[in-house]
Design an enzyme around this catalytic site. Structure first.
Site, PDB file in Angstrom:
ATOM      1  N   ASP A  42       2.759   6.578   0.520  1.00  0.00           N
ATOM      2  CA  ASP A  42       3.633   5.425   0.780  1.00  0.00           C
ATOM      3  C   ASP A  42       4.873   5.996   1.457  1.00  0.00           C
ATOM      4  OD1 ASP A  42       5.314   2.913   0.363  1.00  0.00           O
ATOM      5  OD2 ASP A  42       3.484   2.358  -0.702  1.00  0.00           O
ATOM      6  N   LEU A  43       5.875   5.162   1.672  1.00  0.00           N
ATOM      7  CA  LEU A  43       7.080   5.651   2.357  1.00  0.00           C
ATOM      8  C   LEU A  43       7.745   6.768   1.564  1.00  0.00           C
ATOM      9  CD1 LEU A  43       8.494   2.221   3.559  1.00  0.00           C
ATOM     10  CD2 LEU A  43       7.795   4.127   5.037  1.00  0.00           C
ATOM     11  N   GLY A  80       1.754  -1.418   4.491  1.00  0.00           N
ATOM     12  CA  GLY A  80       2.224  -2.319   5.542  1.00  0.00           C
ATOM     13  C   GLY A  80       3.038  -3.472   4.994  1.00  0.00           C
ATOM     14  N   ASN A 119      -6.400 -13.499   3.648  1.00  0.00           N
ATOM     15  CA  ASN A 119      -6.781 -14.904   3.845  1.00  0.00           C
ATOM     16  C   ASN A 119      -5.847 -15.588   4.850  1.00  0.00           C
ATOM     17  OD1 ASN A 119      -4.680 -16.738   2.212  1.00  0.00           O
ATOM     18  ND2 ASN A 119      -4.960 -14.798   1.145  1.00  0.00           N
ATOM     19  N   HIS A 120      -4.666 -15.009   5.076  1.00  0.00           N
ATOM     20  CA  HIS A 120      -3.735 -15.638   6.023  1.00  0.00           C
ATOM     21  C   HIS A 120      -4.184 -15.459   7.478  1.00  0.00           C
ATOM     22  CE1 HIS A 120      -1.247 -16.955   2.812  1.00  0.00           C
ATOM     23  NE2 HIS A 120      -1.262 -15.734   2.290  1.00  0.00           N
ATOM     24  N   TYR A 143       2.577 -12.840  10.079  1.00  0.00           N
ATOM     25  CA  TYR A 143       1.843 -11.897   9.212  1.00  0.00           C
ATOM     26  C   TYR A 143       0.322 -12.082   9.382  1.00  0.00           C
ATOM     27  CZ  TYR A 143      -0.328 -10.491   4.778  1.00  0.00           C
ATOM     28  OH  TYR A 143      -1.158  -9.965   3.833  1.00  0.00           O
ATOM     29  N   LYS A 147      -2.801  -9.612  10.938  1.00  0.00           N
ATOM     30  CA  LYS A 147      -4.076  -9.272  10.289  1.00  0.00           C
ATOM     31  C   LYS A 147      -5.252  -9.518  11.241  1.00  0.00           C
ATOM     32  CE  LYS A 147      -2.447  -7.857   6.332  1.00  0.00           C
ATOM     33  NZ  LYS A 147      -2.488  -6.431   5.992  1.00  0.00           N
ATOM     34  N   CYS A 173      -4.739 -10.673  -4.955  1.00  0.00           N
ATOM     35  CA  CYS A 173      -5.074  -9.598  -5.894  1.00  0.00           C
ATOM     36  C   CYS A 173      -3.846  -9.254  -6.724  1.00  0.00           C
ATOM     37  CB  CYS A 173      -5.606  -8.385  -5.139  1.00  0.00           C
ATOM     38  SG  CYS A 173      -6.248  -7.101  -6.222  1.00  0.00           S
TER      39      CYS A 173
HETATM   40  N1  LIG Z   1      -1.853  -8.508  -3.071  1.00  0.00           N
HETATM   41  C1  LIG Z   1      -2.521  -9.482  -2.467  1.00  0.00           C
HETATM   42  O1  LIG Z   1      -2.880 -10.472  -3.081  1.00  0.00           O
HETATM   43  C2  LIG Z   1      -2.873  -9.397  -1.011  1.00  0.00           C
HETATM   44  C3  LIG Z   1      -3.445 -10.527  -0.405  1.00  0.00           C
HETATM   45  C4  LIG Z   1      -3.810 -10.442   0.926  1.00  0.00           C
HETATM   46  C5  LIG Z   1      -3.632  -9.253   1.625  1.00  0.00           C
HETATM   47  N2  LIG Z   1      -3.051  -8.197   1.003  1.00  0.00           N
HETATM   48  C6  LIG Z   1      -2.840  -6.974   1.789  1.00  0.00           C
HETATM   49  O2  LIG Z   1      -3.150  -5.853   0.992  1.00  0.00           O
HETATM   50  C7  LIG Z   1      -2.224  -4.800   1.236  1.00  0.00           C
HETATM   51  C8  LIG Z   1      -1.547  -4.393  -0.057  1.00  0.00           C
HETATM   52  O3  LIG Z   1      -0.945  -5.540  -0.637  1.00  0.00           O
HETATM   53  P1  LIG Z   1       0.162  -5.389  -1.774  1.00  0.00           P
HETATM   54  O4  LIG Z   1       0.266  -6.720  -2.429  1.00  0.00           O
HETATM   55  O5  LIG Z   1      -0.111  -4.185  -2.596  1.00  0.00           O
HETATM   56  O6  LIG Z   1       1.448  -5.184  -0.873  1.00  0.00           O
HETATM   57  P2  LIG Z   1       2.839  -4.472  -1.249  1.00  0.00           P
HETATM   58  O7  LIG Z   1       3.886  -5.074  -0.372  1.00  0.00           O
HETATM   59  O8  LIG Z   1       3.070  -4.521  -2.722  1.00  0.00           O
HETATM   60  O9  LIG Z   1       2.584  -2.953  -0.832  1.00  0.00           O
HETATM   61  C9  LIG Z   1       2.598  -2.534   0.506  1.00  0.00           C
HETATM   62  C10 LIG Z   1       3.091  -1.106   0.522  1.00  0.00           C
HETATM   63  O10 LIG Z   1       3.130  -0.674   1.883  1.00  0.00           O
HETATM   64  C11 LIG Z   1       4.252   0.164   2.030  1.00  0.00           C
HETATM   65  N3  LIG Z   1       4.706   0.186   3.423  1.00  0.00           N
HETATM   66  C12 LIG Z   1       5.318  -0.813   4.123  1.00  0.00           C
HETATM   67  N4  LIG Z   1       5.657  -0.378   5.345  1.00  0.00           N
HETATM   68  C13 LIG Z   1       5.246   0.916   5.426  1.00  0.00           C
HETATM   69  C14 LIG Z   1       5.322   1.898   6.443  1.00  0.00           C
HETATM   70  N5  LIG Z   1       5.908   1.653   7.630  1.00  0.00           N
HETATM   71  N6  LIG Z   1       4.806   3.124   6.192  1.00  0.00           N
HETATM   72  C15 LIG Z   1       4.212   3.390   4.992  1.00  0.00           C
HETATM   73  N7  LIG Z   1       4.129   2.500   3.988  1.00  0.00           N
HETATM   74  C16 LIG Z   1       4.643   1.274   4.206  1.00  0.00           C
HETATM   75  C17 LIG Z   1       5.328  -0.429   1.136  1.00  0.00           C
HETATM   76  O11 LIG Z   1       6.293   0.541   0.769  1.00  0.00           O
HETATM   77  C18 LIG Z   1       4.513  -0.943  -0.052  1.00  0.00           C
HETATM   78  O12 LIG Z   1       4.489  -0.027  -1.119  1.00  0.00           O
HETATM   79  C19 LIG Z   1      -1.263  -5.320   2.317  1.00  0.00           C
HETATM   80  O13 LIG Z   1      -1.714  -4.912   3.586  1.00  0.00           O
HETATM   81  C20 LIG Z   1      -1.380  -6.816   2.199  1.00  0.00           C
HETATM   82  O14 LIG Z   1      -1.098  -7.452   3.438  1.00  0.00           O
HETATM   83  C21 LIG Z   1      -2.658  -8.237  -0.282  1.00  0.00           C
END
Ligand SMILES: NC(=O)c1ccc[n+]([C@@H]2O[C@H](COP(=O)([O-])OP(=O)(O)OC[C@H]3O[C@@H](n4cnc5c(N)ncnc54)[C@H](O)[C@@H]3O)[C@@H](O)[C@H]2O)c1
Length: 278
Positions: A42-43, A80, A119-120, A143, A147, A173
């Site tokens: 992660d970052l 992301g 889903n978006h 967003y 995707k 999730c």
């Molecule tokens: N949680 C859900 O229900 C859900 C639903 C649809 C899609 N998603 C997708 O699943 C993935 C994970 O979801 P989540 O809920 O854990 O998201 P989240 O926002 O909790 O985690 C995303 C992580 O990505 C990291 N990140 C952001 N920019 C970055 C960069 N430039 N370099 C490195 N790391 C970076 C952030 O620090 C963060 O920890 C995402 O891509 C999200 O779009 C999640």
């Protein structure tokens, strides 16, 4: 098609991006049976368990991503921007970052990626429309557009360069469904892990689109085109139904957030007008 007659051998490495996020954190300590080495990225540094190691990396830095993926293995790409945001944030994390991820995969010999789509990407379909992998995309946000771009990138790198991807259109999730909509879109972490197991062990993955939802009573999506993976979700949101319905008893069926699959994202203003909503 039975693809598991000869399961793929255990992979040497599994790299998890977005490891500090909601899903990445939920997976912490749960993937060790799938690879010799679990690399969490992660970052910033993340806490590790057992054989996990932490390797911070910014997705906008191709050289750093190449170093992260050197050594091959599979990638679970959860890093992301994960909700609607001003275009600049989408651009960096999800457009440039996603390109860098696939380019690093190609250059460093990574052959298999889980791309966390959403889903978006199909959010402006009505809830009554049952979607399968062939449904046209209808993003509900910048967003969601990012995707759709990511899905196209995954397919391009598969068709031209042989990098396999599981394109996972995740519903919701989280530990539990947070509202009535999520009674249909919820995906348990256990069902996510079952799917990751199928992806990692499949002798041939290809580039399937999979809708990420548990075996909820209300279903909007049809995963038959990915049936060859043998993924069968086992959890259900039903035990939260009474509570979520009591919290939101009177939903207007004509409101965009109720009519369309993307929910509240369908009713959001343009993020560059509204300031930063995230
Ligand atoms: N949680 C859900 O229900 C859900 C639903 C649809 C899609 N998603 C997708 O699943 C993935 C994970 O979801 P989540 O809920 O854990 O998201 P989240 O926002 O909790 O985690 C995303 C992580 O990505 C990291 N990140 C952001 N920019 C970055 C960069 N430039 N370099 C490195 N790391 C970076 C952030 O620090 C963060 O920890 C995402 O891509 C999200 O779009 C999640």
């Amino acid at each position: 098609m039975a693809v598991f007659d000869t399961p793929r051998p255990r992979v040497s490495r599994l790299v998890v991006t977005g490891a500090a996020g909601v899903i990445g954190t939920a997976l912490r300590g749960r993937l060790g049976h799938l690879a010799e080495e679990i690399v969490l990225s992660d970052l910033a540094d993340v806490a590790t368990e057992g054989a996990e190691i932490s390797r911070p990396c910014d997705l906008t830095d191709l050289a750093a991503l190449r170093a992260l993926l050197r050594g091959g293995g599979d990638v679970l790409h959860f890093g992301g921007q994960s909700v609607e945001a001003p275009f600049e944030r989408i651009l960096n994390a999800n457009l440039i970052g996603l390109y860098n991820l696939y380019e690093a995969a190609r250059l460093e010999g990574v052959r298999r990626v889980l791309f966390a789509s959403s889903n978006h990407a199909i959010g402006f379909h009505e809830r009554e429309t049952r979607l399968d992998a062939s449904a046209p995309t209808r993003p509900d946000s910048l967003y969601g557009v990012s995707k759709v771009y990511g899905e196209a990138m995954a397919r391009f790198y598969h068709d031209k360069f042989g990098v396999e991807s599981l394109i996972l259109r995740i519903g919701s999730c989280f530990p539990e469904p947070k509202d009535r909509r999520m009674l249909a879109t919820w995906m348990s972490v256990e069902d996510m892990i079952r799917l990751i197991e199928r992806m990692v062990r499949a002798p041939k993955l290809g580039c399937p689109i999979v809708y990420g939802a548990s075996a909820n009573a209300e279903q909007w999506w049809d995963n038959r085109e990915a049936a060859y993976l043998g993924w069968t979700p086992q959890d259900s949101s039903e035990r939260w139904r009474a509570a979520r319905e009591a919290e939101q008893p009177d939903l207007d069926p004509d409101a965009p957030e109720v009519r369309f699959q993307g929910g509240a994202f369908c009713a959001m203003p343009h993020p560059d007008d509204a300031g930063d909503p995230s």
